[in-house]
Design an enzyme around this catalytic site. Sequence first.
Site, PDB file in Angstrom:
ATOM      1  N   PRO A  26      -0.009 -13.099   1.828  1.00 43.99           N
ATOM      2  CA  PRO A  26       1.187 -12.953   2.326  1.00 43.99           C
ATOM      3  C   PRO A  26       1.982 -11.596   2.049  1.00 43.99           C
ATOM      4  O   PRO A  26       1.810 -11.299   1.156  1.00 43.99           O
ATOM      5  CB  PRO A  26       2.129 -14.096   1.795  1.00 43.99           C
ATOM      6  CG  PRO A  26       0.943 -14.932   1.091  1.00 43.99           C
ATOM      7  CD  PRO A  26      -0.218 -14.263   0.879  1.00 43.99           C
ATOM      8  N   GLY A  43       0.588  -8.574  -3.792  1.00 44.31           N
ATOM      9  CA  GLY A  43      -0.417  -7.324  -3.897  1.00 44.31           C
ATOM     10  C   GLY A  43      -1.006  -7.256  -2.529  1.00 44.31           C
ATOM     11  O   GLY A  43      -2.115  -6.405  -2.597  1.00 44.31           O
ATOM     12  N   SER A  44      -0.311  -7.354  -1.343  1.00 48.02           N
ATOM     13  CA  SER A  44      -0.825  -7.184  -0.218  1.00 48.02           C
ATOM     14  C   SER A  44      -1.315  -5.902   0.123  1.00 48.02           C
ATOM     15  O   SER A  44      -2.499  -5.446   0.532  1.00 48.02           O
ATOM     16  CB  SER A  44      -0.085  -8.081   0.964  1.00 48.02           C
ATOM     17  OG  SER A  44      -0.164  -7.139   1.912  1.00 48.02           O
ATOM     18  N   ALA A  72      -1.773  -3.254  -2.081  1.00 46.35           N
ATOM     19  CA  ALA A  72      -2.927  -2.804  -2.903  1.00 46.35           C
ATOM     20  C   ALA A  72      -4.371  -3.264  -2.393  1.00 46.35           C
ATOM     21  O   ALA A  72      -5.160  -2.496  -2.416  1.00 46.35           O
ATOM     22  CB  ALA A  72      -2.528  -3.174  -4.281  1.00 46.35           C
ATOM     23  N   ASP A  82      -1.034  -3.350  -9.691  1.00 50.83           N
ATOM     24  CA  ASP A  82      -1.303  -4.163  -8.590  1.00 50.83           C
ATOM     25  C   ASP A  82      -2.781  -3.486  -8.098  1.00 50.83           C
ATOM     26  O   ASP A  82      -3.831  -4.444  -7.963  1.00 50.83           O
ATOM     27  CB  ASP A  82      -0.583  -4.042  -7.302  1.00 50.83           C
ATOM     28  CG  ASP A  82       0.729  -4.679  -7.279  1.00 50.83           C
ATOM     29  OD1 ASP A  82       0.974  -5.349  -8.399  1.00 50.83           O
ATOM     30  OD2 ASP A  82       1.581  -4.981  -6.352  1.00 50.83           O
TER      31      ASP A  82
HETATM   32  O1  PMV Z   1       5.925  -7.175  -5.659  1.00 49.11           O
HETATM   33  P1  PMV Z   1       4.877  -6.687  -6.097  1.00 49.11           P
HETATM   34  O2  PMV Z   1       3.711  -7.613  -5.902  1.00 49.11           O
HETATM   35  O3  PMV Z   1       4.675  -5.241  -5.591  1.00 49.11           O
HETATM   36  O4  PMV Z   1       5.149  -6.276  -7.682  1.00 49.11           O
HETATM   37  C1  PMV Z   1       5.773  -5.360  -8.134  1.00 49.11           C
HETATM   38  C2  PMV Z   1       5.584  -5.443  -9.468  1.00 49.11           C
HETATM   39  C3  PMV Z   1       6.793  -4.316 -10.081  1.00 49.11           C
HETATM   40  O5  PMV Z   1       6.553  -4.433 -11.698  1.00 49.11           O
HETATM   41  C4  PMV Z   1       8.240  -4.810  -9.908  1.00 49.11           C
HETATM   42  C5  PMV Z   1       6.678  -2.851  -9.526  1.00 49.11           C
HETATM   43  C6  PMV Z   1       5.462  -2.258 -10.323  1.00 49.11           C
HETATM   44  O6  PMV Z   1       4.862  -1.209  -9.739  1.00 49.11           O
HETATM   45  O7  PMV Z   1       4.656  -2.666 -11.365  1.00 49.11           O
END
Ligand code: PMV
Length: 312
Positions: A99, A105-106, A108, A150
């Site tokens: 999703p 992490g889509s 990455a 990620d």
């Molecule tokens: O929303 P996501 O899956 O991209 O996770 C972000 C995690 C954060 O700590 C908010 C940002 C990061 O770069 O670590």
Amino acid sequence: MISVNVPGKIILFGEHAVVYGRPAIAIPVHNVQAKVTISPIKGADEGSIYLDAPNVDISAWLHDLNEGQPLREAIQLTLNALNIHEFPAFQIRISSTIPVASGMGSSAAVSVALIRAVSIHLGNPLSIEQQSAYAFEVEKLHHGTPSGIDNNVVAHEKPIFYSRGEQPQIFIPGERMVFVIADTGIASQTSQAVAGVRERWVSDQDYYEAIFDQISELTVLAKRAINTGDNSTLGSLMNQNQVLLKALGVSCPEIEKLVQCAQSAGADGSKLSGAGQGGNIIALVPPSNETEVSNELKKAGATRIIVAEVSV
Ligand code: PMV
């Protein structure tokens, strides 16, 4: 033809604080994946690449995409790293069941899958560390100041303890962990959530640094609980992490509703995962309770349920 799959991920502890140098914990989610397939194109010019990414409405030659476009950048970084610029034309097809805009992490995973597939196709597979490092460069295009968690967790495809700028530590828990992942249905842009925290941090550094320190303490305790297989302590630490995430300003009523629902339905603990302000919550559940918690979350409005598991 080459085909590569890379999993999604959830963050168990330490999101946001990890951007400010505190430790965090993440696991891959294998039942959602980014997939990249590469096949030769006969008759096209040497060195040309056609990109087909229906999920994001892209069907174009690579050189026709804007510079700085993340997919183009991932491929370009790979070609530069390999120092290969002459090759028979090929086509890259990208699809994903991860999703988007929901903390899984889509972006990455797509970057790592692209970098891995292109380097394999060109006969010079990059190491996992290199794949992660180049995906990190692409993550910067998506949201400015990524922590690197990620790209590391999806590239290694293993649970990790992570601190910014350090090699991730891969772990195996002392006890099986089952997580119900429930979507609030609200799209959440990581860049906006991270920028919001940055703005608040700039205006009151002492307050936000103190919260990051408290999250860091919970993450250290969580690492111990994971290693010893103490899921009940782990759940309670998740609940405490959620309180601190709320104090950071990254929760929202829909997240709070699902988090409370999971706890009432018998989860060991629950919290938002990723950037917050929408996206997913995660609930650590005793395996016997997985169905009950999932059903209650659906009744409370979760738009999608995914179950992730880490075995011993
Ligand atoms: O929303 P996501 O899956 O991209 O996770 C972000 C995690 C954060 O700590 C908010 C940002 C990061 O770069 O670590």
